[in-house]
Enzyme design. Structure first.
Site, mmCIF file in Angstrom:
data_model
loop_
_atom_site.group_PDB
_atom_site.id
_atom_site.type_symbol
_atom_site.label_atom_id
_atom_site.label_comp_id
_atom_site.label_asym_id
_atom_site.label_seq_id
_atom_site.Cartn_x
_atom_site.Cartn_y
_atom_site.Cartn_z
ATOM 1 N N HIS A 257 0.831 -1.205 0.000
ATOM 2 C CA HIS A 257 0.000 0.000 0.000
ATOM 3 C C HIS A 257 0.863 1.250 0.000
ATOM 4 C CE1 HIS A 257 -2.710 3.119 1.711
ATOM 5 N NE2 HIS A 257 -3.620 2.505 0.998
ATOM 6 N N HIS B 74 -4.589 6.654 -5.629
ATOM 7 C CA HIS B 74 -5.624 7.457 -4.996
ATOM 8 C C HIS B 74 -6.044 8.599 -5.925
ATOM 9 C CE1 HIS B 74 -4.323 5.433 -1.271
ATOM 10 N NE2 HIS B 74 -5.551 5.672 -0.869
ATOM 11 N N HIS C 154 -7.961 -1.229 -4.426
ATOM 12 C CA HIS C 154 -8.138 -1.669 -3.039
ATOM 13 C C HIS C 154 -8.944 -2.962 -2.953
ATOM 14 C CE1 HIS C 154 -6.785 2.450 -2.036
ATOM 15 N NE2 HIS C 154 -6.418 1.905 -0.899
ATOM 16 N N HIS D 165 -14.023 8.154 3.570
ATOM 17 C CA HIS D 165 -12.765 7.395 3.568
ATOM 18 C C HIS D 165 -11.631 8.172 4.209
ATOM 19 C CE1 HIS D 165 -8.824 6.586 1.597
ATOM 20 N NE2 HIS D 165 -9.086 5.360 2.025
ATOM 21 N N HIS E 133 -9.792 7.839 8.110
ATOM 22 C CA HIS E 133 -8.353 7.628 8.278
ATOM 23 C C HIS E 133 -7.798 8.617 9.303
ATOM 24 C CE1 HIS E 133 -6.582 4.588 5.617
ATOM 25 N NE2 HIS E 133 -7.575 4.820 4.775
ATOM 26 N N PHE F 15 -0.961 7.958 4.303
ATOM 27 C CA PHE F 15 -1.006 6.862 3.336
ATOM 28 C C PHE F 15 0.157 5.885 3.506
ATOM 29 C CE2 PHE F 15 -3.545 9.625 0.205
ATOM 30 C CZ PHE F 15 -4.730 9.045 0.604
ATOM 31 N N HIS G 49 -11.413 -0.635 4.760
ATOM 32 C CA HIS G 49 -11.505 -0.716 3.312
ATOM 33 C C HIS G 49 -12.461 -1.803 2.842
ATOM 34 C CE1 HIS G 49 -9.046 2.288 1.307
ATOM 35 N NE2 HIS G 49 -8.364 2.333 2.445
#
Length: 554
Positions: free
Chosen positions: A140, A161, A170, A305, A309, A326, A339
């Site tokens: 990732h 992204h 994902h 999303h 995070h 990230f 996810h």
């Protein structure tokens, strides 16, 4: 004596040729037209799907603060011979078990024990094993922070992204992660849980992810903590604290909104139904080989999303690591449940209307990535391979989606801290590009002429440029009063731009934001107005915006 050379009669060009010449030319033209129509094939447009990266060319990533050493996200050191062994993806056989991904708040102690054992075994694998938890997190990190270039374009980074690659990448990442866990515990029916944070019953961190929660495993690890627990989380957001799907990091001089169930449901409705009104609005903007990455995110990639995070990350860390950045997010086991719910929402979205369908563009369908399977083999897999989850042999436990009927009306915000008045910049006076940092930016935007069809009116925030190593947020309002600008959950808020720190190799980030505003325009009774007043309110960090416009999308 008569001359042997007789003069010919001069040719008179004004005289028409004999009629049979006309017939011959018409027949010839007709014959050539028929031949052209039968055999002509227009040249197909050049196809430019994103290709899998060259894993042997993986670069280091800068970390904030700059004094930190560069980060190595590269999964493994590969040589050309390794890349020659890449397999093409094959679907599991149809008779293999259909795995049911359960809602995290509904699992029993047996499932928790099984999942804990699987994660612990993955953590116990040596870091040189691509199936190890360490290397799974690195996958990732590499794909999301510019460790790879686009194949054939050494000056362009591959980032998954903020584009139409977000959802399929994902989904595939979770698929292979899940298959590795199942292999480690010898149970082909094992499935990952999903954190159902869009439902009132699961709007808090699931109990299995807490420290020392009951589990029964045999492991070589000396840790007494649950392998599903992760220390780098916000200590003030532990149960029974409710998640905030519109979470906003604020300073002492800014309004703080404490979420309610209704707040979260309204945010879900806005992002799934209004801002997700078309395929592009929901899945994200097209990203083709040779183009700049991050052309624009889909609606739920931004909220909830990104906001979840940030909410789950640790404020004691520079970038709210681990979930809040990230490069580190996949180090927390709760990342995968987060996810999994995003993946489930993709399926839910497609069930909500005939206009909710996947892209048919071959550049999307044939974009491809590389993952390691449960046998530690490199596999090449395309977006088209992940669109039918029945063929992937998994489904989700059925749960209610109460946000589908959430009210759209404006509502009062409770428990506010006193806030300073917002200062304004008028972009008509300043001109674009304009800085969105300390002062709100106000722009009167022309609306396009409506054709009376099913077009969706879309507000486009163009050319958003930010520093990659900083989190940034600004909210976008339509026809809002000064008092309404204080509240991110106000009805007049069309949406938000929210970015997580992305520790890229170099340069600033540049993207666009598209917000579906047709329903909002109706709700504000502005259907007959030629213009609307758009206000960009900075909440955190700084951004430069190149322009604002309203377009129609079919």
């Amino acid at each position: 004596m008569r001359s042997l050379c007789t003069a010919k009669k001069p040719l008179r060009y004004s005289q028409p040729p004999p009629r049979h010449h006309h017939h011959f030319l018409l027949l010839l033209l007709l014959l050539l037209t028929v031949i052209f129509l039968l055999y002509y094939r227009p040249l197909p447009p050049q196809r430019r799907p994103i290709q899998p990266p060259d894993l042997s060319h993986c670069l280091l990533i800068s970390i904030d603060p700059p004094s930190s050493p560069p980060l190595n996200c590269c999964a493994l050191s590969l040589v050309s011979s390794d890349l020659q062994k890449i397999l093409n993806f094959t679907f599991p056989i149809s008779s293999s078990p259909l795995r049911i991904r359960p809602a995290a708040h509904l699992v029993d102690s047996r499932y928790i024990s099984q999942y804990s054992k699987a994660v612990q075994l993955m953590k116990d694998l040596p870091e040189s094993d691509p199936r190890s938890f360490f290397q799974q997190a690195n996958i990732h990190c590499a794909y999301c922070n510019g460790a790879y270039d686009q194949l054939g374009f050494s000056n362009l980074q591959l980032l998954i992204h903020n584009s139409w690659l977000f959802f399929p990448w994902h989904r595939l990442y979770l698929y292979f992660h899940e298959r590795i866990l199942a292999k480690l515990i010898g149970d082909d029916s094992f499935a990952l849980p999903f954190w159902n944070w869009d439902s009132p019953d699961d709007m808090r961190i699931p109990s299995m992810y807490l420290n020392n929660f009951f589990f029964n495993i045999s492991s070589s690890s000396s840790s007494s903590s649950s392998p599903l627990y992760h220390p780098n989380r916000d200590p003030s957001h532990q149960p029974p604290v409710m998640v905030d799907l519109n979470f906003l990091e604020v300073g002492s001089d800014q309004a703080v909104v404490y979420p309610s169930v209704d707040d979260n449901l309204r945010i879900m409705y806005r992002q799934m139904m209004e801002n997700g009104a078309t395929t592009e609005l929901f899945l994200g903007s097209a990203f083709r080989a040779g183009e700049q990455p991050e052309p624009g995110p889909g609606s739920v990639e931004v909220i909830p999303h990104n906001t979840l995070h940030v909410w789950a990350g640790d404020p004691r860390k520079q970038n709210r690591e681990d979930m809040g950045a990230f490069y580190s997010a996949a180090r927390d086991p709760i990342f995968y449940a987060h996810h999994a719910n995003m993946d489930r929402l993709w399926l839910v979205w497609k069930s909500l209307g005939r206009k909710h369908m996947d892209f048919s563009d071959s550049d999307w369908l044939d974009s491809a990535f590389l993952f390691y399977d449960e046998e530690a083999r490199l596999v090449r897999v395309k977006v088209r391979d992940c669109l039918d989850i029945d063929r992937l042999r998994y489904r989700y436990q059925e749960v209610e989606n109460p946000w589908i009927n959430a009210s759209r009306r404006s509502h009062a915000t409770k428990n506010k801290k006193k806030s300073n008045n917002i200062q304004y910049n008028y972009a008509e006076e300043l001109g674009f590009p304009v800085k969105v940092e300390k002062e709100a930016v106000v722009v009167r935007v022309m609306r396009p002429r409506r054709g009376g069809g099913e077009e969706v009116e879309v507000l486009v925030v163009e050319g958003i440029e930010t520093e990659g190593t900083e989190s940034t947020r600004f909210d976008v309002y339509v026809n809002a009063s000064p008092a309404e600008l204080q509240h991110p959950a106000a009805r007049e808020c069309a949406g938000s731009f929210v970015s997580l720190p992305q520790l890229r190799r170099e340069g600033k980030r540049r993207t666009n934001l598209k917000l579906g505003i047709s329903e909002l325009i109706e709700d504000l009774r502005a259907e007959d107005d030629d213009t609307v007043l758009v206000t960009l309110v900075p909440r955190k960090g700084a951004a430069t915006v190149a322009g604002l416009s309203i377009v129609l999308l079919s």
